[in-house]
Design an enzyme around this catalytic site. Structure first.
Site, short mmCIF file in Angstrom:
data_model
loop_
_atom_site.label_atom_id
_atom_site.label_comp_id
_atom_site.label_asym_id
_atom_site.label_seq_id
_atom_site.Cartn_x
_atom_site.Cartn_y
_atom_site.Cartn_z
N GLU A 1 -10.49 -10.20 -7.25
CA GLU A 1 -9.53 -8.95 -6.77
C GLU A 1 -8.41 -9.82 -8.12
O GLU A 1 -7.84 -8.37 -8.84
CB GLU A 1 -8.61 -9.09 -5.32
CG GLU A 1 -10.05 -8.50 -4.41
CD GLU A 1 -9.03 -8.97 -3.13
OE1 GLU A 1 -7.83 -9.29 -2.75
OE2 GLU A 1 -9.99 -8.49 -1.94
N ASN B 1 -2.25 -0.09 7.32
CA ASN B 1 -0.99 -0.98 7.83
C ASN B 1 -0.98 -1.78 6.56
O ASN B 1 -0.94 -3.04 6.35
CB ASN B 1 -2.64 -2.46 8.02
CG ASN B 1 -3.69 -1.87 6.96
OD1 ASN B 1 -3.58 -1.48 6.17
ND2 ASN B 1 -4.92 -2.76 7.44
N LYS C 1 0.60 -0.91 -0.20
CA LYS C 1 -0.23 -0.25 0.18
C LYS C 1 0.58 1.87 -0.38
O LYS C 1 2.24 1.08 0.22
CB LYS C 1 -1.23 -0.03 1.00
CG LYS C 1 -2.17 -1.12 0.83
CD LYS C 1 -2.68 -0.66 2.61
CE LYS C 1 -4.23 -1.63 2.55
NZ LYS C 1 -5.12 -1.45 3.54
N TYR D 1 -13.01 -2.20 -2.73
CA TYR D 1 -13.57 -2.43 -1.53
C TYR D 1 -15.20 -2.11 -1.11
O TYR D 1 -16.02 -1.77 -0.33
CB TYR D 1 -12.94 -1.28 -0.81
CG TYR D 1 -11.36 -1.75 -0.47
CD1 TYR D 1 -11.18 -2.41 0.49
CD2 TYR D 1 -10.07 -1.13 -0.80
CE1 TYR D 1 -9.98 -3.05 0.41
CE2 TYR D 1 -9.42 -0.72 -0.57
CZ TYR D 1 -8.67 -2.08 0.25
OH TYR D 1 -7.11 -2.49 0.59
N HIS E 1 -2.39 -5.42 1.65
CA HIS E 1 -3.64 -6.00 1.14
C HIS E 1 -3.02 -7.35 1.36
O HIS E 1 -2.11 -7.40 0.31
CB HIS E 1 -4.95 -4.69 0.38
CG HIS E 1 -5.84 -6.04 0.12
ND1 HIS E 1 -6.44 -5.85 0.69
CD2 HIS E 1 -5.74 -6.48 -1.22
CE1 HIS E 1 -7.62 -6.73 0.00
NE2 HIS E 1 -7.03 -7.69 -1.32
P1 IDP Z 1 -7.44 -6.46 6.48
O1 IDP Z 1 -7.03 -6.01 5.84
O2 IDP Z 1 -6.94 -7.15 7.38
O3 IDP Z 1 -7.93 -7.67 5.24
P2 IDP Z 1 -10.51 -5.53 6.50
O4 IDP Z 1 -11.23 -5.80 7.71
O5 IDP Z 1 -10.37 -6.69 5.27
O6 IDP Z 1 -9.34 -6.08 6.68
O7 IDP Z 1 -10.64 -4.04 6.03
C1 IDP Z 1 -9.83 -3.94 4.42
C2 IDP Z 1 -9.03 -2.58 5.18
O8 IDP Z 1 -9.61 -1.50 5.23
C3 IDP Z 1 -7.95 -2.54 5.96
O9 IDP Z 1 -6.99 -3.12 5.49
C4 IDP Z 1 -7.62 -1.23 6.60
O10 IDP Z 1 -6.41 -0.47 5.26
C5 IDP Z 1 -8.92 -0.47 6.32
N1 IDP Z 1 -9.95 -0.58 7.97
C6 IDP Z 1 -10.38 -1.77 8.18
N2 IDP Z 1 -11.20 -1.45 9.35
C7 IDP Z 1 -10.84 -0.27 9.63
C8 IDP Z 1 -11.45 0.71 10.68
O11 IDP Z 1 -11.17 0.35 11.62
N3 IDP Z 1 -10.27 2.04 10.62
C9 IDP Z 1 -9.98 2.79 9.57
N4 IDP Z 1 -9.69 1.95 8.29
C10 IDP Z 1 -9.71 0.37 8.39
MG MG Z 2 -9.95 -7.54 3.72
#
Ligand code: IDP
Ligand code: MG
Length: 151
Positions: free
Chosen positions: A126, A112, A9, A49, A115
């Site tokens: 995807e 984070n 990312k 997304y 992905h």
């Molecule tokens: P993942 O990437 O670990 O699968 P997901 O729950 O699928 O996590 O969420 C997708 C993306 O959305 C995350 O990687 C993160 O960038 C963002 N995200 C998820 N939860 C939050 C949140 O509570 N606050 C801000 N961004 C979030």
């Molecule tokens: Mg996810």
């Protein structure tokens, strides 16, 4: 053979962590079969997304993933989806275990680094967003037998 879509990312690109992150996957023995360095458009981000549409973080997520260039990869190996997710660690670095990519390189609760697809259905969807079938390179790793065992 199972495949997964990985996105390094914008924060990881800006922090010049691409090489160190790819090394984790290579060291594990996961095979790279496609890659593209690109800027994700808002339209593509919305498709990627779509499952998160309506969630409180949806808009900031689209802002984040379109905020700079990313490196998109397709990895292939038996069981690659779960293995890549384990290597990535929990969603945010502030909670992810040391030893994982997010746990070792991140402390943010919003950015984070990476992905990874979370299911075979998600992976297929995807991968199709970023690559044509003829861009998935078909080749064998010379040490495949030693990497993936004989079972
Ligand atoms: P993942 O990437 O670990 O699968 P997901 O729950 O699928 O996590 O969420 C997708 C993306 O959305 C995350 O990687 C993160 O960038 C963002 N995200 C998820 N939860 C939050 C949140 O509570 N606050 C801000 N961004 C979030
Ligand atoms: Mg996810």
């Amino acid at each position: 053979m199972e495949r997964t879509l990985i996105i390094i990312k914008p924060d990881a690109v800006q922090r010049q962590l691409i090489g160190r992150i790819i090394t984790r996957f290579e060291e594990k023995g996961l095979q790279i079969i496609a890659s593209r360095f690109m800027h994700i458009t808002r339209d593509l981000a919305a498709q990627h997304y779509a499952v998160h549409k309506g969630k409180p973080f949806y808009d900031s997520l689209l802002n984040y993933i379109t905020s700079g260039p990313v490196l998109v990869l397709v990895l292939q190996a038996p069981g690659v989806i779960a293995m890549a997710r384990k290597l990535m660690g929990k969603t945010f670095g502030n909670e992810a275990e040391p030893g994982t990519i997010r746990g070792d390189f991140g402390a943010s609760r919003g950015f984070n680094l990476i992905h990874g697809s979370d299911s075979p259905e998600a992976a297929q969807y995807e991968i199709g967003l970023y690559f044509n079938d003829n861009e998935l390179v078909n080749y064998h790793l010379a040490n495949e037998h030693w990497l993936y065992g004989d079972n």
